[in-house]
Structures are given as structure tokens and as C-alpha cells.
Scaffold this motif. Structure first.
Motif, PDB file in Angstrom:
ATOM      1  N   LEU B 331     -53.142  79.578  42.866  1.00 10.63           N
ATOM      2  CA  LEU B 331     -51.546  79.529  42.999  1.00 10.63           C
ATOM      3  C   LEU B 331     -51.444  79.116  44.433  1.00 10.63           C
ATOM      4  CD1 LEU B 331     -52.729  82.797  42.477  1.00 10.63           C
ATOM      5  CD2 LEU B 331     -50.394  83.040  41.644  1.00 10.63           C
ATOM      6  N   GLU B 333     -49.958  80.678  46.559  1.00  4.92           N
ATOM      7  CA  GLU B 333     -50.269  81.777  47.460  1.00  4.92           C
ATOM      8  C   GLU B 333     -51.537  81.629  47.911  1.00  4.92           C
ATOM      9  OE1 GLU B 333     -48.349  81.844  45.019  1.00  4.92           O
ATOM     10  OE2 GLU B 333     -46.466  83.102  44.767  1.00  4.92           O
ATOM     11  N   ARG B 440     -48.773  84.916  31.646  1.00  7.43           N
ATOM     12  CA  ARG B 440     -48.211  85.457  32.838  1.00  7.43           C
ATOM     13  C   ARG B 440     -47.564  86.777  32.607  1.00  7.43           C
ATOM     14  NH1 ARG B 440     -46.077  81.539  37.162  1.00  7.43           N
ATOM     15  NH2 ARG B 440     -47.064  79.280  36.255  1.00  7.43           N
TER      16      ARG B 440
HETATM   17 MG   LIG Z   1     -46.224  81.824  41.187  1.00  4.45          MG
END
Ligand SMILES: [Mg+2]
Ligand SMILES: Nc1ncnc2c1ncn2[C@@H]1O[C@H](COP(=O)(O)OP(=O)(O)OP(=O)(O)O)[C@@H](O)[C@H]1O
Ligand SMILES: Nc1ncnc2c1ncn2[C@@H]1O[C@H](COP(=O)(O)OP(=O)(O)OP(=O)(O)O)[C@@H](O)[C@H]1O
Ligand SMILES: [Mg+2]
Lengths: 543, 543
Positions: B331, B333, B440
Motif C-alpha cells: 500500500l 502506507e 477490502r
Molecule cells: Mg488504502
């Protein structure tokens, strides 16, 4: 400084900050490669799951025996599976690993036990007599002994101590590890070879031990699943940290107790060894092996060599035998290899064998994990001209430089003066910045204001047909300050006189470089086979 | 804690502690590989010495224009040489690089400029209209614009702004860089794709950007001197940090402005590309390329693919074409790839193509530079059973996890709750610990207490001959809590009714998983081509 306008909430948390340590490599390997072969040592073959479990046993057993974080656990072990396990198990208990050279003398081993305040010793049965005598010679309290027998190698347990396997039985294969809270915590204490004096205790941190394992695969052209043969002793810079690296690359560590041509060729042919490191003398051993000791293999073996520059003839011979050799250079203080003679394919692939060997004789440039390594004037800390002629001292800066010398803050401060680690090695730099060692700083002879490289003079004397080994050191002189003085070991049955040697040298060297005196004697050597010139200098002063 | 009894003099000094930063890779490459080709972008070919000098120019020119450490410099650039230079030049001025997705809409770009407080923009001529409109729509003060023309690609300079090359002229090719004093300083600010809502500003530190570059060569089977083709946009997790990695391995970065099969095959055949990364759709493009767009090559190309699991058929086809594909997952992140489907040679090499593709469809295990990645129950933070059936949320801990969300400490704290980064991705774990994404978290539908994977239902609908694209989301329901609701794009000229689709699904799915309503409409997508289900959920509530 790249702090943003608003750094609120951007601090370290357990999710985004984990102290760097090579322990994490084994923890990951046990999850990712549980069924791969991690360690081979004769009949001992363990997977990563088993390796991890045995390490957990060792760490918890040490803790149960009272070893506390920060305590020192010493090993007196050859390159065996127990030594590999100690590389993880000792730090996983929070303790500091002190791997001691098995070829040291009793007095030095006793000195190390005292200086390190060793709490526990893992000792191979073969080296128990050395350890026991050292304990007698110690000043401080005696550490516990755990005996590591190796019956297959002819060293069964004496029955006098708890054995290594019994110790593991005391431990828990699922015990959690003591991970560092700060990556600056100490992981190892390694004593230098003592070539220039008393061995110094070099302290490594978890950060440096981790970072060298991440840079090495790049310079060693290593991809996943290498098969690595441990020739470099694990007590020498922890095997240049390769034991810690193996789990990161899913590799197999093949242990080698006795370093012989047969053992090496067998490991290459039978285990498929892809990588090994060793001093130039090991390369020689392979080149000169008897036919019946050789084995055929059809893959390429990547070799790191260090300790001394490999001879051109050796390089030329070994490269046609399926080996690809890279010279590296480093010190105990740099966790092993710090520079590498990176091969520049584009520029050098068309050179002839002699030119290639000439380049491979260089110590090269900084590894990817080091910040800056160059040659400077140690007084002014100015970069020397890169002209292949000017000399200076090799200086290093980077995260794979020791924390310092144990219990010796003065020596540490001196070594780190000016923001670089002073290696004590004198070198030139070629126009492409590649470093080539000329001599050790302490071994340079200054005569009438001129520097003389002892290595150069020795190189000439070595060509004399009667000379087997030699060392050239400075002798104080009223007129010249210092003059070169040679110590020579003659070949068996060969004869030569002082005037012979001096005349031989004079024909090949400038007058001021020619030895003014020659002594025939056995040369004092360290346990790693290096000549102790500081002893010879002392003798030269009195002779 | 491995602190020794006496740690006097063992502290950090400039000699043994250097903050980790990928800037050091380029500084070293300029010394070690000065004559190697660093960057290729059409006619633009620069060596490492030149690359380094241009970066020094950029950094010093930015500083001269008033950019201060910690300021944000935004880029609106495709994968061109200027973008590569910005990856080093912006942080070398101490500023933070904010690479913006060139396919975003005006409002989102304006939002990012405001949120990041951009001080200067490097904008490609092609995207100047987008940038100019965004400046108009901004609330805060307008940043400076530097125009980066690309005449060869049909985008000559407009003459309205200082050009990139003129900016470099203002700089000094030998200017020293502003290196971080703390490796926690910020190096980049990257906004997420906005699949689940407003894009969040993810802050990277120098430490993480360095460490991912050291782990990637291991997982990518990369040895010295790779030729890397930039298909993944540099604005997407900074090209998974590969631009920063290249100098560490002496590699060549080949820029690719337009991602077409021709461009990729040409780069492989003409430049000898050895490594590339791309979404599964890029692999499809290569497999389905017209004959006249293909080029022959005889080396192996290592491919990282991520963003979505590659289809089995694509994998089977491409592996016979000279490509070796590894799926990775990550990701914004996590600086890009955080897990990899490491291939276990020993266990899997005998499997048939279908079984191999089945394994390659998994997202795998943690990279060597991550500490721990697994699947947990997000409430209890307990490990889920590794049985290929139980689901939980993928959790990550390690040094290559973001500092946090910029100006959003609440979201950061939530994301890091319990000491792990919560990815929001729902997955199973196979018995060998390999992770496989199911959905998700925000897209899971809970109907009558049962979890429904929207990905599974979509997979079934995609088999309907009239369906081109579809998305299944939750709609609130009085009786069941939620029920699945489908949005469908039909193929050109194709026809289908709501009852057709429901009947088709009912034959293949359990009743509770069958959509209760079907709407025919164009699906809202992010600029990276992901479907914005949060929008569809809003619509489902009102329909
Ligand atoms: Mg995301
Ligand atoms: N490739 C090489 N070529 C030449 N010399 C090398 C090479 N690699 C290492 N050396 C020598 O070995 C030294 C490092 O050895 P080590 O740390 O084992 O102990 P030592 O320096 O011999 O002992 P002490 O520091 O106690 O005197 C270097 O300083 C250098 O002189
Ligand atoms: N190999 C993969 N297989 C399946 N999904 C993947 C893979 N790699 C990445 N993804 C998906 O992409 C996501 C990361 O995308 P990115 O950070 O670009 O923004 P985003 O999550 O789509 O946007 P936002 O966070 O703003 O909603 C992951 O959370 C995951 O859902
Ligand atoms: Mg030394």
C-alpha cells in the motif's frame, strides 16, 4: 532537516519502528522458509524451523542458567553448527557473543576472559585443555563451561561438563527471544588479531550487524537460496557476519571444521556451494590441490578474499577453474569487509589476464552499506591526490563501524578522531578512486625523511631464491632517524648470508630502501598467521 | 537489553553513525560507478557522475529559490528523467517530495496542494492545464511553477514559466547536499489512491526509504547492474522506491513515458531491461500484444506485479515468454511492496502450470526488510488460524511502514492501534503462512451475520457473457442487516436484465450471497483505475 511544518502524530510507534537486528532474519526465515535446509555440518542437517527452535532452546537455557542481558558468553569453537546457533542464541538471550580465536595462546585467552568478564563459555572438546588452562591463569572469577563435543571429528565428550545438547534440553523450543529495544545495544565483542599489539575488544551493535547483511548480497552477486561454505572462522569478525546474513536470503550454511582442499571441493561438488570467503592462502590451496583431492563441478562459485592481496598468479589460475574472485578489505573494527574491488564490466572485460589481475589486487571502494571510505592525510584529514602514488591512511565512516573498544575510551576516541575511523592502513588511491594498500601505518619506515613501504622491500626479498618468509621493520638510527632492517626465514636446506641479501636488494631497490641489517630467525606470528612486527621492532632496537 | 557492563566511550559518533537515507546511494554511485549509465530517457542518457551533478544543481537551485528544509515540492510528472532527478534533488535540498498522480481531477490536485502547502511545483508541459486549473481552485497561496517540457514527446515549452533546464542552470553541480541529521526526517509525502474515500497524505522517512532499497534486491533476485524499466508511476509510492534503489546496485533506470506494449518490448530488446514492475493489466498487454509490436529477446526479465492478483491464464502465458513473475502486495502506507509471493523452489518446481499459477495468485509473506506481516482478528489482535478459510485483516509491523498520515493524528493512531498497521485488507492465510487477499475490510458485506466477500460475488458475475465490469457492495436491509447489491457495466451492444443476472448468480452462489438488486451504470473509478465502492455504497443506500 526534513521536518515538515506539522509533524503531529508522526512519531515512532511499535508499528513503524523496530530496532534493526540480524535476529529478525532468523525469525522471518523460520516463518517463510521453515522447510529449507538452514545448516549442514556433516550428518547434522537442520531446517530453518529446527534451527529456530534450537536457537530458542539455547537462548532460554542460557537465561535459566542466570545469563542476563549484557552478560558476555564466550565461544571457543571451530566452524560447527553449535557456533552458528550461538550467533543467534546468545544475542536472543540478550547476552553478547564473544567468539574467541581457537588458535590463541593460553595467556591471551585468559586475558580475554578477564577483560570481557565472561559469564559462560561454550567450548569444543578439542579446545577444552586450552580453556581449562586459561581459567587457571585468569585473575577474575571462572565462568561456567558448556562442552561441545564433536564425536564425528574424533572429539567425544569428556564427561566432565554439561554438554551442549544437554544444555539445549534445559531450554524451551518456543521461548520468546529477548529482542533489542535499542539497535545500538551490543551484540558481539570481538578481539582484534593482535598484529600491532595487545588484542583490542571491538564491540558491535545490532544495527551494524543488520546493515552489513543487507549490503553484502548486493556486492556478492547473491540471489535467493545461496549455499555458503564457512571457511572464514566464525571467531573472525563473526565470519564477516555471513552467518547472520544467511536466513535473510534463505541460504544454507555449510560448516567446515578443517579447512582442506578436499573438504572444500567436496562441499562444492556434494552440497553445491555457491559462495565462500577465505584468505588468499585458501585460494592457493585450491589451485595447488592434488588431482585426487579435486572434484568436478559445473556452476560458478563466488569467492570473497581478504586479509592480504591475492597473488596475480593465483587469481589468473583460479578464475579458469569455475571461481569468480572479488577482493574485499576490512578489519575487526568494520565487522569484516568494508571495501570491495567492484568489477566494472563495461570498462574492464576486454583487459588481458595480467591487467585484470592487477586490478583485482586492489582493495577497491566502499560497500553499499558504508557511507564513505577514502584515503586521507591523517594529520589534516584532507583527501590525498588520487594518482596511484601519493599515500595516506584509509579512513572510514558509516554504520558498520564498531561502537568502540571495550573498556578503552581513549583508544576509541583516538580511532574516531576527526569523524572517521582511522584504520592504520596506508594506501594509495587510483584515479578511479580505488584504494590499494601499501602498508600498515605502524610498519612504514621513515628514513632521512623518505617513507619506505615495508611491503615493497619484503616483496623484493621474497624473490631471493633462499628466502622463505621475511619481514622488514624500522631500526632507530642516529643519522637517518630510521633505517630498514630485515628478518628472514630461509627455505629448508637453503643458505644465504647478510651481505648476499643486502646485495640482492641493492640491485633492485634505491639505496635508502635497502636493508642495513639482516637477521636469520623464525618470525613471530599471530594466531591468524600475521607477522607481529611490533615484536621485531623491539628486537631490532636491541640487536 | 544488550548493554554491556561498561559502555563508556561506546556512543554514537560521526564515524560510526550516519542517518540512513537513499541519498547516500547516489552519492556512493557517483564515486564508484561514475561512468556507468544511470538514466535513459529517449535521447537523454546520463552517467552516474552526470546524474549526481544534475541532482546537485537541482538541490542548490531549489534552495536558492527559497525552498527550505521541510518545505514540500510537488511534482506533476510522468516517468521522465526529471522525475528521477527530483527523487534525489528535492530531498537533497532538505525538502519533501510530493509526487502527484497525473491522472487526478482538478479538485483533488487543488486539495493536495492546499493540504501539503506545496511551495514549488515541477510540472510537465502536458499537465500544465491541470496544474493551472488546480492553482485557481486552491484556497491557500499559489506555489511557484517550474515547467518541464518534453519536446520529443510532443510537449515543447510554453514559454510561460522557467523551464526545468533553466532551473538547473541556476544551480551548482558541486553543491553539497543537505543530508538528514535524523533518519526519521521526512523524505516524501504520497497521497493514497482514494479508493475508500478522500486520499490521505502518507509521510515517508529517510530510514524506511533506505531500508526498502536494501531488502528489494534480495526478493527481486537482483544482482549488480540491473536494467530497470519504470512502468510503475513514480507518483505511486515513489515507484515502489526503485528509483532510490538503482544507484545502490549500479543499475540503469530506463524511463517510460507512455506505457504501451511497443515501448516495453523495445526497451527490453534495445536497452536489455532485466527488471520491471507493473499491474497485472500490463502483463496482459504484453501477452495480448500484436505480432508487429513484439520484439525478440533472449534473457529473462524479472517482473514484480501488484495492485490486483494476476489472472492464472495471464501468468501461464507470460511465463513461457521469457518473464519470471512474482506477485507482491502493498500500500502507499508501506512504501509499495511489503509482501512477496516468494517462490519455494524445492517444494513447488514440480507442480503443473495450474497449480503454479494458483500459488502465484497469493500475496505471500513479508519482505526481508519488514518485521512481521500476518493476518489477525482486528478486534482481539489474535492470529487467525492458517487454514486457507478463516479470514482476518492483514497487519504489518516494520521499519518500512509510514510515519503516519499528514495532519491527521487521529487516523494515524487508528491505523497503528495495537502496535501494527491495519491495512484494511481482508485475507486468509494458507497453512504455509502465505497470505491471500479476499477483500477490502470496507467492502465486506455482512448479511444475516454471514460474511460475504464482494470479490467472490464479482468473480461470478464476471462470467456472465454480457457483463464487462461489475462491483458488488452492501445495501442496508431491515431484516438481514446488509444485502449484496450489484452495479454492472454491460459489454458494448450486449443486453441483460436484472432478473437475468440474479438468476445467473443464484445458480452459482449460495442464496445469501446472491445480489438482491442489480443496477446498470458506468462505475466510478479512481485515477489508478480502482472502483470507488464508497460512492456505490452511497448510491445503494438511496436507490
Ligand atoms: Mg488504502
Ligand atoms: N584485502 C586486504 N589486503 C591487505 N590487507 C588486508 C586486507 N584485508 C585485511 N587486511 C589487513 O588486516 C587488518 C585487519 O585485521 P584484524 O582486524 O583481524 O586484526 P589486526 O589489525 O591484524 O590486529 P590488531 O588490530 O590487533 O593489530 C587490516 O587493518 C589490514 O592491515
Ligand atoms: N497484489 C495485490 N493483490 C490485491 N490487492 C492489492 C495488491 N496490491 C495492492 N492491492 C490493493 O491496493 C491497496 C493499496 O492501494 P493504494 O495505497 O494505492 O491506495 P488505496 O488503498 O486504493 O486508496 P485509499 O487508501 O485512499 O482508499 C491495498 O490496500 C490493496 O487493497
Ligand atoms: Mg587492526
Amino acid at each position: 532537516m526534513g521536518w515538515m511544518k506539522d509533524e503531529t502524530g508522526l512519531d515512532k510507534t511499535p508499528a513503524n519502528f523496530v530496532p534493526l537486528t540480524p535476529l529478525s532474519h532468523l525469525a522471518r526465515a523460520a516463518r517463510v522458509f521453515p522447510r529449507r535446509t538452514a545448516v549442514v555440518d556433516g550428518a547434522h542437517r537442520k531446517t530453518y524451523a529446527e534451527y529456530h527452535a534450537r536457537v530458542s532452546r539455547l537462548a532460554s537455557a542460557l537465561a535459566a542458567r542466570g545469563i542476563k542481558p549484557g552478560d558476555v558468553v564466550s565461544t571457543v569453537l571451530p566452524n560447527t553448527y553449535a557456533h552458528a546457533e550461538a550467533h543467534f542464541g546468545v544475542p536472543a538471550s540478550g547476552a553478547v557473543l564473544n567468539a574467541i580465536n581457537i588458535r590463541l595462546d593460553v595467556a591471551t585467552v585468559a586475558y580475554i576472559f578477564d577483560h570481557a568478564e565472561t559469564a559462560l563459555i561454550l567450548a569444543d572438546t578439542q579446545f577444552l585443555p586450552l580453556v581449562e588452562k586459561a581459567l587457571e591463569a585468569m585473575e577474575g572469577p571462572a565462568p561456567q563451561i558448556i562442552e561441545v563435543p564433536d564425536a564425528d571429528a574424533g572429539h567425544p565428550a569428556t564427561g566432565r561438563y554439561t554438554t551442549y545438547e544437554a544444555l539445549l534440553e534445559e531450554g524451551d523450543p518456543e521461548a520468546p527471544w529477548q529482542m533489542p529495544e535499542d539497535e545500538w545495544e551490543s551484540i558481539a565483542l570481538n578481539y582484534t588479531s593482535g598484529t600491532t599489539g595487545r588484542p583490542k575488544g571491538v564491540v558491535y551493535h545490532h544495527r551494524g550487524a543488520y546493515l552489513i547483511t543487507m549490503g553484502t548480497p548486493i556486492s556478492w552477486r547473491m540471489t535467493l537460496y545461496p549455499i555458503y561454505l564457512t571457511i572464514v572462522p566464525m571467531f573472525h569478525c563473526n565470519n564477516w557476519c555471513h552467518t547472520w546474513m544467511m536466513p535473510a536470503v534463505g541460504g544454507t550454511l555449510v560448516c567446515c571444521r578443517e579447512i582442506t582442499a578436499t573438504a572444500i571441493y567436496d562441499a562444492i561438488a556434494d552440497e553445491g556451494v555457491t559462495h565462500m570467503g577465505g584468505a588468499p592462502i585458501v585460494l592457493n590451496m585450491l589451485v595447488n590441490a592434488k588431482d585426487e583431492d579435486r572434484r568436478a563441478f559445473d556452476h560458478r562459485v563466488e569467492v570473497f578474499t581478504a586479509g592480504a592481496p591475492p597473488a596475480a598468479a593465483t587469481l589468473a589460475a583460479i578464475e579458469t577453474m569455475g571461481f569468480h574472485v572479488t577482493q574485499v578489505y576490512g578489519l575487526t573494527e568494520s565487522y569484516g569487509h568494508a571495501t570491495e574491488c567492484v568489477w566494472q564490466d563495461d570498462d574492464w572485460s576486454d583487459l588481458d589476464a595480467a591487467a585484470r589481475a592487477g586490478i583485482k589486487a586492489r582493495q577497491g571502494v566502499a560497500l553499499p552499506n558504508m557511507d564513505h571510505i577514502t584515503v586521507m592525510d591523517p594529520e589534516t584529514m584532507a583527501q590525498i591526490p588520487m594518482d596511484g602514488t601519493a599515500t595516506g591512511e584509509i579512513m572510514m565512516r558509516g554504520n558498520v563501524t564498531m561502537k568502540g573498544y571495550y573498556k578503552n575510551p581513549e583508544a576509541t576516541a583516538e580511532a574516531f578522531a576527526g569523524g572517521y575511523f582511522h584504520t592504520g592502513d596506508i594506501a594509495v588511491q587510483h584515479p578511479d578512486s580505488y584504494i590499494q594498500i601499501a602498508d600498515r601505518a605502524k610498519d612504514i619506515i621513515i628514513s632521512g625523511g623518505e617513507n619506505i613501504s615495508s611491503v615493497e622491500v619484503e616483496g623484493v626479498l621474497m624473490h631471493h631464491p633462499a628466502v622463505s618468509l621475511c619481514a622488514v621493520v624500522a631500526r632507530p638510527d642516529e643519522k637517518w632517524g630510521e633505517v630498514p632492517c630485515a628478518f628472514v626465514e630461509l627455505k629448508e636446506g637453503a643458505q644465504a648470508t647478510e651481505p648476499d641479501i643486502i646485495a640482492f636488494a641493492r640491485e633492485r631497490l634505491a639505496g635508502f630502501k635497502t636493508p642495513k641489517a639482516v637477521f636469520f630467525t623464525e618470525l613471530p606470528k599471530t594466531s591468524t598467521g600475521k607477522i607481529q612486527k611490533f615484536e621485531l621492532r623491539a628486537r631490532a632496537r636491541t640487536l
